[in-house]
Each structure stands twice: as C-alpha cells, then as structure tokens.
Design an enzyme around this catalytic site. Structure first.
Site, short mmCIF file in Angstrom:
data_model
loop_
_atom_site.label_atom_id
_atom_site.label_comp_id
_atom_site.label_asym_id
_atom_site.label_seq_id
_atom_site.Cartn_x
_atom_site.Cartn_y
_atom_site.Cartn_z
N ASP A 124 0.83 -1.20 0.00
CA ASP A 124 0.00 0.00 0.00
C ASP A 124 0.87 1.26 0.00
O ASP A 124 1.88 1.32 0.72
CB ASP A 124 -0.90 -0.03 1.24
CG ASP A 124 -1.91 1.08 1.28
OD1 ASP A 124 -2.72 1.18 0.34
OD2 ASP A 124 -1.90 1.86 2.25
N GLU A 168 1.90 -0.35 -5.01
CA GLU A 168 0.89 0.65 -5.32
C GLU A 168 1.59 2.00 -5.18
O GLU A 168 1.87 2.46 -4.08
CB GLU A 168 -0.30 0.59 -4.35
CG GLU A 168 -1.38 1.60 -4.74
CD GLU A 168 -2.11 2.21 -3.55
OE1 GLU A 168 -3.22 2.73 -3.77
OE2 GLU A 168 -1.59 2.17 -2.43
#
Length: 572
Positions: free
Chosen positions: A221, A291
């Site tokens: 993330d 990401e």
C-alpha cells in the site's frame, strides 16, 4: 493482405517465464466478496466457499485487501495487529484454510501490506502516546513540536490526502495539548518513521510471518510514501497523491512522496522473499507489487528494478482516456519503460480506490476521473460504459505482461452511484464534508444469486449488506450469467482461457497502422504458434476486419461482418 506496421515496442518472452511476468491476478475486497455468517460483511470463510468461482474464471492468483486486526477507520488500512486476522473476517485458522484451498485449486494468494502507517490503536502508537517527547517509543513515528508561541500550529503545512491537515495534536493525560504527529491519511493512521531501524526490522519480521503461512506475495500500500524528506519542509503546491487532478504535470510530488530512500527498504524486502526460494525456482517465486501513484513511467519503474519489487500497478493505463492516441502512447511508454529495467508491465482498469471502469468509461471522453459518483453527480451512460469496459478489458488482456482484475468486474458491475450520505463510510467523504464522494460506490457487496436476499451475498434472511446493493445488481448476479452466451462473465472466462492458450502474457507486440485513425490495432506474437491480431474500434463508425481472418472472440457483436464502435476483437 499487406500489413503496415510501426516499430515493435516489445519482444516475446520464453514460455517458461516466471509466473508473475504474465499472471492474471484478481483482487478480492474481503468485506464485499462473500459473507458466511449473515452479519452483512464478507469474511474469509465466505471467500473460501467461492474460490471455485475464481478457479473457473481462470485467474492465476488472488490478492486480498487487508484482513488484519483493525478498528476499521479506513476499511482495514488502519492496522492494529499485522500478525492476526480481525474477528470481522474470521481467524488465522480461516486464513490458513483459505490459502490451502486456493493452492489446491492452483490459485496463488497475495496479501495486502500497509507499511506507511499503523492504526492509532496499534500497541506501538499507544506506547508512544504514553511516553515522553524524545522517547524511543515516539521515535517509531513522526512526533514533532508545533510552531507558534505555544506550539499551537502544526510543524509544517502538509495536507492529508483525505482532506484537512496531515498533523494532529495529541492531548496529554492531564488534558493539556502536547506534540503533533504526522498522518498523510486519516488522523487514526499515524505515519511510521522508516528512518528508525526498529521499524525496518519489524516489517521484515511481518513478511516472514505471512510467508511462513504460505502466502505467495504482497501488494504494498502507498509504496512511495514510506520515506519523508528529513527536514519536512513546507510544500506550497497541492499536497496530494499522484493520480489526482493536476498531478501529472509535476515530476516532484513533494517532500512526502517518492523519496529516494524508499528503495533500500524494498531491496531488503526482496532479499527476505528470495530467502524463501533458495533454489531460484521461478514457480516458487514470492512477489512484491507496488501501489505507487507516480507522475510518469520512469519514476514508477524505479520500484521494479531487478533487486527491488517484481511489479508495480500501471495507473497510467487506468487513467488513460478512451482515445486511440492516448491508449497507444500509454501502452508504448509502459512497455518501453518496463523493458528498460527488465520488468513486466502490469495492466489494471479497476480497484477498490477508483470508480469502476464500467461506470468511468460511460462518462464523456477526456473528463477528469471522479473520486466517486453520487446521486447529484453527472451520471454515466450505463450501456456505453459497459460496452467500453468490455472492449477495454479485451484490449488489456491481449497485452503482454501481467493484469489485475477487481472483484465484480467480471459481472460488468457499475459503481453504486445512488448511495445516500448516511451510509457512506469512506473517511475521505467525511473529512471533506462530502466534497469528495469517496470510494464506497466501488465497494458494494457482490451479487451471487438474483432471487436471494442480498443477492446471495450471505445466508441471512434479511439480506443485509454493509453497503446497500443497487437494484441493478440483480440481473448481473453470477447465477444469471453462468453459461449465458454473450454475458460479461462468460466473456471474461473466454478471454482468460484464450489468453493462456495463446500465451498472450509473454507475447511480443507489434502495432498495425492500416486500420484507420479510429482503430487501435496490434499483433501479439509468441515464440511459436499463430499470432493474434487485436483491433479496438474507438470511433463512431463500424470498421472493416482483415480478410481471411478467424474471430477468436469479440467483446460485443459484429455487425454485417464489421467491428462496431467501442468493441474489441481478437483474430487469428
């Protein structure tokens, strides 16, 4: 037929290339996939019970959004315990059962990892609040004294991605105000200090914990956020994550994003993963996927150099306008940039953070990508959006590299655009006072059975789901599409089967230029076997097909032997 081509941007790979170079990976948003106990929230046993759906679809791996212990201030992206499963989703035993069953079905499992921040309920942050300024406990996070005569102003002017300041001031046990702590997202998500070796060691231990349980990799993330400029200077431009409005013009995202020091962290992680495959067997590779919303392909590809991550999401493709010149440029740029570092390109159209592409592509071409669609927003053209979504996915799955799918897109699900304000849970909606609609619309639970309560999402007779499902989801339920010729579900099954049969993920790409300015056309050729020709009509009139060609699949229906607008065809 005379074939007119331009330069080949990408050559083929060997048939035995590592699995992650060509894998199709399916994102499961756990709370919205399947509910086993009737509480209206999806869970791990629910996912396990539906794994045959994924195996039948033909995906290579699934990626689970966070399942960790969390107060759920940001749907699990605020982690309180990285080594346990939140009771909302089940238990560690349920996670083990899911991994084992997926592996039995030939599906790998990738789990989400959230290293930029913890929950404010994490034991480390609670210890920091109880400790004094300058303590070892506070050094795990970014605590700073405030500015102003009494420290009443934050340490700098950084803004939160979710709206408001990126700093919150603590209140001491005696009720007086104390230091400020940094949170690039919600105030319940304090950022970790990755300059602290204890943080580095802790996350390498977390990697090993899940690798020991058999996971095949990690989606990381906001991978570009971990390291901040040590001086934390003010940033006088719009302090938002790349991918937001106006961000494409800025190669420098500011002192809070994409700092060079982040790459040494991922080199350490790569070494951890490689220690679990000492023989170097490509079939046993464990992977990292970043990401990272970055302004250009070159910055993105720095994360997938040979000693760092294996993949990075190609958000430039997701953001691309539905125009031939835009798509061709982003595909070219992606392949060239990835080839320069020896990495695969990773294609994606939808995920849990963006409006589903079946809705997004129903908006006017070139319109800014909305951060959510609400009842008072401009509504997408549903039929046009679905046609373009099917065509876009058929284009994407014919490209060499790896591809990501988002749960429900195989059903053609649109965003839920009529959710009332009172049911919304995205912190971005609440922190901006509703100015940003947020991501709830793409997170609505999936429909499995059209005539069951809650469309078969769970066993409860009341059919409750944590977000309400729109009436339009009924006709799109799995049981209404299985075996139905022309359904979106059957189209996905066909595409994934043909992609594997023709080795499109490891093929080489050559552009074709003879089909007109409104048709994106290329050949995907493998080491042996017939090449596959792909045409996507982005114009307003039907386009002729090459003579003597056989149709493998079409995202819509041919009309009098011609390719209609907003349709993709695969030919041999």
């Amino acid at each position: 037929m005379t074939v007119v081509t331009s330069a080949t941007p990408h050559g083929p790979l060997s048939h035995d290339a590592p699995w992650w170079r060509h894998a199709v990976i399916y994102q499961v948003y756990p709370r919205s996939f399947a509910d086993s106990n009737g509480d209206g929230v999806g869970d791990l046993p629910g996912i396990t019970s539906r794994l045959e759906h994924l195996a039948g679809l033909g995906v290579d791996a699934l990626w689970l959004s966070p399942i960790y212990v969390s107060p759920m201030a940001d749907a699990g992206y605020d982690v309180a315990d990285y080594r346990d499963v939140d009771p909302l989703f089940g238990s560690l035993a349920d996670a083990d059962a899911l991994i084992a069953r997926a592996h039995e079905l030939g599906v790998r499992v990738i789990v989400d990892l959230v290293p930029n921040h913890t929950s404010d309920e994490h034991r480390w942050f609670q210890a920091a609040l109880a400790a004094a300024p300058g303590s070892a406990e506070r050094a795990r996070y970014h605590f700073r004294d405030g500015q102003g005569e009494h420290g009443e102003e934050p340490p700098n002017n950084w803004a939160s991605v979710f709206g408001g300041r990126a700093w919150t001031r603590e209140t001491r046990p005696d009720g007086t105000p104390g230091q400020w702590y940094l949170h690039l997202f919600d105030s319940k998500q304090p950022d970790l200090n990755w300059g602290n070796p204890e943080v580095v060691e802790e996350f390498e231990s977390i990697l090993r914990f899940w690798l020991d349980r058999g996971v095949d990799g990690f989606r990381v993330d906001v991978a570009h956020a971990l390291v901040k400029h040590p001086e934390m200077p003010d940033w006088h431009e719009k302090a938002v994550m790349a991918g937001s409005e106006g961000e494409a013009e800025h190669a420098n995202l500011g002192p809070m994003w994409d700092q060079d020091g982040v790459h040494e962290i991922y080199r350490g992680w790569r070494r951890v993963l490689e220690s679990y495959n000492p023989e170097g067997d490509p079939a046993q590779d464990r992977i990292l996927c970043a990401e990272a919303w970055l302004p250009n392909q070159e910055r993105t590809m720095r994360y997938v150099r040979p000693d760092e991550m294996h993949q990075a999401f190609n958000f430039h493709f997701l953001e691309c306008a539905w125009r031939v010149e835009d798509l061709r440029k982003v595909i070219d740029d992606s392949l060239v940039a990835a080839d320069a570092v020896g990495a695969p390109t990773t294609w994606v159209l939808s995920n849990h953070d963006v409006v589903r592409h079946a809705s997004r592509l129903g908006l006017p071409v070139g319109a800014r990508r909305p951060n959510g669609i609400g009842p008072s927003s401009r509504q997408p053209n549903a039929d046009l959006g679905l046609a373009r979504a099917r065509a876009a996915t058929a284009l994407m799955l014919a490209l060499p590299g790896s591809a990501y799918l988002y749960n429900g897109e195989e059903l053609g699900l649109p965003d839920a655009t009529a959710l009332p304000d009172e049911v919304r849970q995205d912190p971005a909606f609440h922190r901006t006072g509703g100015e940003e609609i947020g991501r709830d619309g793409c997170r609505v639970p999936l429909p499995w059975q059209a005539d069951a309560p809650g469309y078969g999402f769970g066993p409860g007779e009341d059919g409750r789901t944590w977000l309400p499902q729109p009436l339009g989801y009924g006709p799109l339920a799995v049981d209404r599409q299985v075996g139905v010729e022309g359904s979106t579900l059957e189209l996905y099954r066909t595409m994934l089967g043909l992609r594997r049969r023709h080795d499109l993920g490891v093929g080489g790409l050559t552009w074709l230029d003879e089909h007109g300015e409104d048709v994106l056309a290329f050949v995907n050729a493998r080491e042996d076997g017939p090449p596959v020709t792909v045409l996507t009509n982005l114009g307003s009139a039907p386009a002729a097909l090459p003579a003597h060609s056989e149709v493998l699949l079409c995202s819509g229906r041919l009309v009098d032997g011609e390719l209609p607008p907003d349709t993709t065809v695969w030919l041999v």
